[in-house]
Design an enzyme around this catalytic site. Sequence first.
Site, PDB file in Angstrom:
ATOM      1  N   HIS A  76     -17.968  11.464  58.906  1.00 47.89           N
ATOM      2  CA  HIS A  76     -19.135  12.253  60.371  1.00 47.89           C
ATOM      3  C   HIS A  76     -19.533  13.410  59.491  1.00 47.89           C
ATOM      4  CE1 HIS A  76     -19.223   8.144  62.835  1.00 47.89           C
ATOM      5  NE2 HIS A  76     -18.919   7.324  61.908  1.00 47.89           N
ATOM      6  N   ASP A  77     -18.300  13.910  59.470  1.00 46.06           N
ATOM      7  CA  ASP A  77     -18.863  16.170  59.533  1.00 46.06           C
ATOM      8  C   ASP A  77     -19.729  15.131  58.280  1.00 46.06           C
ATOM      9  OD1 ASP A  77     -19.206  18.684  58.909  1.00 46.06           O
ATOM     10  OD2 ASP A  77     -17.146  18.200  57.641  1.00 46.06           O
ATOM     11  N   ASP A  84     -19.431  20.726  56.472  1.00 43.49           N
ATOM     12  CA  ASP A  84     -20.183  21.996  57.064  1.00 43.49           C
ATOM     13  C   ASP A  84     -18.027  22.019  58.181  1.00 43.49           C
ATOM     14  OD1 ASP A  84     -21.359  21.037  58.539  1.00 43.49           O
ATOM     15  OD2 ASP A  84     -21.824  22.257  58.285  1.00 43.49           O
ATOM     16  N   PRO A 175     -25.071   5.557  60.305  1.00 42.99           N
ATOM     17  CA  PRO A 175     -25.180   3.936  60.081  1.00 42.99           C
ATOM     18  C   PRO A 175     -24.886   3.282  61.416  1.00 42.99           C
ATOM     19  CG  PRO A 175     -22.979   4.648  58.703  1.00 42.99           C
ATOM     20  CD  PRO A 175     -23.569   6.020  58.671  1.00 42.99           C
ATOM     21  N   ASP A 257      -9.094  -4.326  59.566  1.00 40.01           N
ATOM     22  CA  ASP A 257      -8.802  -5.326  58.721  1.00 40.01           C
ATOM     23  C   ASP A 257      -8.360  -6.121  59.348  1.00 40.01           C
ATOM     24  OD1 ASP A 257      -7.406  -6.444  56.040  1.00 40.01           O
ATOM     25  OD2 ASP A 257      -7.282  -4.392  55.346  1.00 40.01           O
ATOM     26  N   ASP A 265      -5.296  -0.939  51.384  1.00 42.01           N
ATOM     27  CA  ASP A 265      -5.553  -1.989  50.538  1.00 42.01           C
ATOM     28  C   ASP A 265      -7.209  -2.472  50.051  1.00 42.01           C
ATOM     29  OD1 ASP A 265      -5.716  -3.164  52.182  1.00 42.01           O
ATOM     30  OD2 ASP A 265      -3.530  -4.208  52.035  1.00 42.01           O
TER      31      ASP A 265
END
Length: 337
Positions: A76-77, A84, A175, A257, A265
Amino acid sequence: MARAAHGGGGMGLLARAALVAFVALVGVVGGARAQLRQNYYGSTCPNAESTVRSVISQHLQQSFAVGPGTLRLFFHDCFVRGCDASVMLMAPNGDDESHSGADATLSPDAVEAINKAKAAVEALPGCAGKVSCADILAMAARDVVSLTGGPSYSVELGRLDGKTFNRAIVKHVLPGPGFNLDQLNSLFASNGLTQTDMIALSGAHTIGVTHCDKFVRRIYTFKQRLGYNPPMNLDFLRSMRRVCPINYSPTAFAMLDVSTPRAFDNAYFNNLRYNKGLLASDQILFTDRRSRPTVNLFAANSTAFFDAFVAAMAKLGRIGVKTGSDGEIRRVCTAVN
Ligand code: HEM
Ligand SMILES: *[C@@H]1O[C@H](CO)[C@@H](O)[C@H](O)[C@H]1NC(C)=O
């Protein structure tokens, strides 16, 4: 994530693409191509990387959320104004990136671990004011991947921290869980990432959680529309309804997951082959025939996934890097100097 993304309504795809392209352009033009390199602090603060790793490792042992939280923080950065550390800035009135859109569910444990790592580096002899928060995020993201079972790799460093943040753009440049393949590809392409990079990076969902609101439409909508609600395994759907009943609690969540939620994995890709992807944006990678071969490859060969992930993380880490007067090395990650 972005409300518009959930419903597929709101801003049209073209308008969104144009905005994304504009924001990406501003990011690239704003900071001329930076010279990142490995072992950047080798002479100026030789223990920076080992110190970050040990602080992150301690915090990870106390709370597993630090692992997925740190990885998501780095993503997200980089997607919002470039890598930054703008995501770390806290405005006294709450008017910062972390209080906007998808960033509102960033892990507080991960944020704390990064702030502690920065403090530990600042306290090293001769290191005060030398190591940027943006680089500490990149190091920490690398560390949580290997500490949870993923590949070990060297990370490019030399980023400066941004001096500003923009709460408003957060919801336009990240997204959404309802994105289809075209939307995912165009957003990632505007950041210089290919479809293969995007699929490999989605593999980060091999650890961590998602709240019910991000996928609840999928489990209570019978109509399966390609590109918005790809198919879901029936047993999986039933168990997700138990985790998220219609009147779900806003704090309820499920593992991204379902088979190995704490291991970095390639199980995430195998889940997709059995229609056990939780977010629509995960499952669509298998459902859409254009991305399916890559999902099958990563599911069959974890080395291929790891190699692609490492390459894509390096590209992610180069987005909108600041080098000149538009950047600084913060004393603390939560505030500009
Ligand atoms: C491809 C498009 C992507 C979409 C649509 C997406 C969406 C999401 C959503 C909706 C969540 C759950 C948030 C919540 O409910 O708290 C999530 C979690 C997460 N995302 Fe993504 N994501 C994407 C790509 C990535 C990438 C590129 C990375 C990192 C390389 C990443 C890393 C994570 C991690 C680790 C979590 C779990 C966070 C936690 O447990 O605290 N995601 N993502
Ligand atoms: C798995 O992928 C790696 C890296 O791309 C490759 O070198 C290796 O030959 C592949 N293994 C198999 C069994 O295909």
